[in-house]
Design a protein around this motif. Structure first.
Motif, PDB file in Angstrom:
ATOM      1  N   ASP A 107       0.805  -1.224   0.000  1.00 23.78           N
ATOM      2  CA  ASP A 107       0.000   0.000   0.000  1.00 23.78           C
ATOM      3  C   ASP A 107       0.836   1.271   0.000  1.00 23.78           C
ATOM      4  O   ASP A 107       0.361   2.318  -0.433  1.00 23.78           O
ATOM      5  CB  ASP A 107      -0.933   0.022   1.214  1.00 23.78           C
ATOM      6  N   THR A 108       2.085   1.199   0.455  1.00 20.65           N
ATOM      7  CA  THR A 108       2.903   2.410   0.537  1.00 20.65           C
ATOM      8  C   THR A 108       3.889   2.548  -0.613  1.00 20.65           C
ATOM      9  O   THR A 108       4.333   3.659  -0.922  1.00 20.65           O
ATOM     10  CB  THR A 108       3.694   2.439   1.861  1.00 20.65           C
ATOM     11  N   HIS A 109       4.247   1.422  -1.266  1.00 26.71           N
ATOM     12  CA  HIS A 109       5.205   1.469  -2.364  1.00 26.71           C
ATOM     13  C   HIS A 109       4.723   0.706  -3.607  1.00 26.71           C
ATOM     14  O   HIS A 109       5.278   0.883  -4.684  1.00 26.71           O
ATOM     15  CB  HIS A 109       6.554   0.887  -1.929  1.00 26.71           C
ATOM     16  N   GLY A 110       3.727  -0.153  -3.422  1.00 22.36           N
ATOM     17  CA  GLY A 110       3.231  -0.964  -4.528  1.00 22.36           C
ATOM     18  C   GLY A 110       3.896  -2.317  -4.636  1.00 22.36           C
ATOM     19  O   GLY A 110       3.526  -3.132  -5.476  1.00 22.36           O
ATOM     20  N   PHE A 111       4.880  -2.600  -3.769  1.00 20.55           N
ATOM     21  CA  PHE A 111       5.565  -3.887  -3.808  1.00 20.55           C
ATOM     22  C   PHE A 111       6.089  -4.237  -2.433  1.00 20.55           C
ATOM     23  O   PHE A 111       6.220  -3.385  -1.540  1.00 20.55           O
ATOM     24  CB  PHE A 111       6.707  -3.874  -4.827  1.00 20.55           C
ATOM     25  N   THR A 112       6.399  -5.502  -2.255  1.00 20.21           N
ATOM     26  CA  THR A 112       6.998  -5.990  -1.020  1.00 20.21           C
ATOM     27  C   THR A 112       7.676  -7.326  -1.327  1.00 20.21           C
ATOM     28  O   THR A 112       7.699  -7.773  -2.465  1.00 20.21           O
ATOM     29  CB  THR A 112       5.936  -6.141   0.089  1.00 20.21           C
ATOM     30  N   SER A 113       8.230  -7.952  -0.304  1.00 23.79           N
ATOM     31  CA  SER A 113       8.911  -9.227  -0.477  1.00 23.79           C
ATOM     32  C   SER A 113       8.525 -10.169   0.657  1.00 23.79           C
ATOM     33  O   SER A 113       8.309  -9.726   1.795  1.00 23.79           O
ATOM     34  CB  SER A 113      10.431  -9.018  -0.491  1.00 23.79           C
TER      35      SER A 113
END
Length: 289
Positions: free
Chosen positions: A62-68
């Motif tokens: 939600d804050t950057h559009g990506f995660t891991s």
């Protein structure tokens, strides 16, 4: 410290003020009046791409559009039955477990990619999921809003109206196979650093269907990230679409990157991506491939 790599971006053409950008992925009739398969051209740009592994907990959908996220096992995936019978259920369980506001995970597609494979061909058969595709070195978003709407209407004709009243996200889960990535890593761009004018909606025309995606014009303010030497137990999760109003990053750009320094003995990249729609409510009987 950022590393230098290259990505191809959409080159703006005044023709787009009169006709939409398009790509045609099928043979044309020899007597067609217009024999163009595309009206798109590209600019290759050198970007700085930052390894975000040590700060991975700071990056969110939600804050950057990506995660891991880590996903142990599944180093080798070579047959359709294993992918659909074991890997896809684990992906759905991970998304249910790791992400908030998840009621239903609908998997509508998966693809294998290989950077150097004798079975990889330039002519794409989109109906054959076992055919390896080459890495895509174009900054893009796979699905525009109209494509998401069409997917829901086609897949859930009886429940489409109900689904469209809730939060909908299109999320891709990507990871390497066999060994860490040594060439053609996947990079993602912080969605909050992308200006609306950077996005150009494009028609993708296949036999019997027209879908939309976004290609992207380059802007020096765009911030790109990757997992250096990404391992088979590390997944990248990134958004193509989010219907929730006010979300900081409703999407993330992505592209394979052309590294400027690759070892002569670098192993070819093999990877798998799983494409999902995530609904905030629970729907019984929803599966997907």
């Amino acid at each position: 410290m950022a590393e230098a790599a290259s990505i191809r971006f959409l080159k703006w053409d005044p023709i787009y003020e009169k006709e939409r950008p398009f790509q045609i992925f099928m043979d044309l009739l020899p007597d067609a009046k217009d024999l163009r398969k595309t009206n798109i051209s590209w600019d290759e740009e050198v970007i700085g791409v930052q390894d975000f592994r040590d700060q991975a907990t700071d990056f969110h959908l939600d804050t950057h559009g990506f995660t891991s996220r880590r996903l142990p096992g599944f180093t080798e995936l070579s047959d359709k039955d294993t992918i659909q019978g074991k890997y896809i259920p684990e992906i759905k369980a991970m998304l249910q477990r790791e992400l908030g506001d998840v009621g239903t995970v609908f998997v509508f597609d998966w693809r294998i990619r290989s950077s150097r494979d004798e079975t990889t061909t330039a002519k794409i058969n989109f109906s054959d999921q076992t055919q390896p595709l080459l890495p895509s070195n174009y900054a893009h978003i796979d699905a525009g809003p109209m494509s998401v709407l069409q997917r829901i209407q086609n897949s859930f004709p009886n429940d489409a109206a109900r689904i469209l009243r809730q939060r909908i996200r299109a999320v891709n889960v990507w990871k390497p196979l066999s060994h860490p990535v040594e060439e053609w890593a996947l990079a993602v761009c912080d969605g909050t650093t992308v200006k609306p004018d950077d996005l150009v909606e494009t028609d993708s025309i296949r036999q019997g269907s027209i879908s939309t995606n976004y290609y992207v014009k380059y802007d020096e303010g765009q911030k790109w990230y990757f997992l250096k030497d990404q391992k088979p137990d590390e997944t990248l999760l990134f958004k193509h679409f989010d219907s929730e109003p006010g979300v900081e990053a409703p999407f993330a750009l992505h592209s394979s990157i052309r590294h400027h320094h690759v070892a002569e003995n670098a192993r070819p990249r093999r990877s798998i991506e799983v494409r999902t729609l995530i609904f905030s409510e629970r729907f019984e009987g929803v599966g997907g491939c």
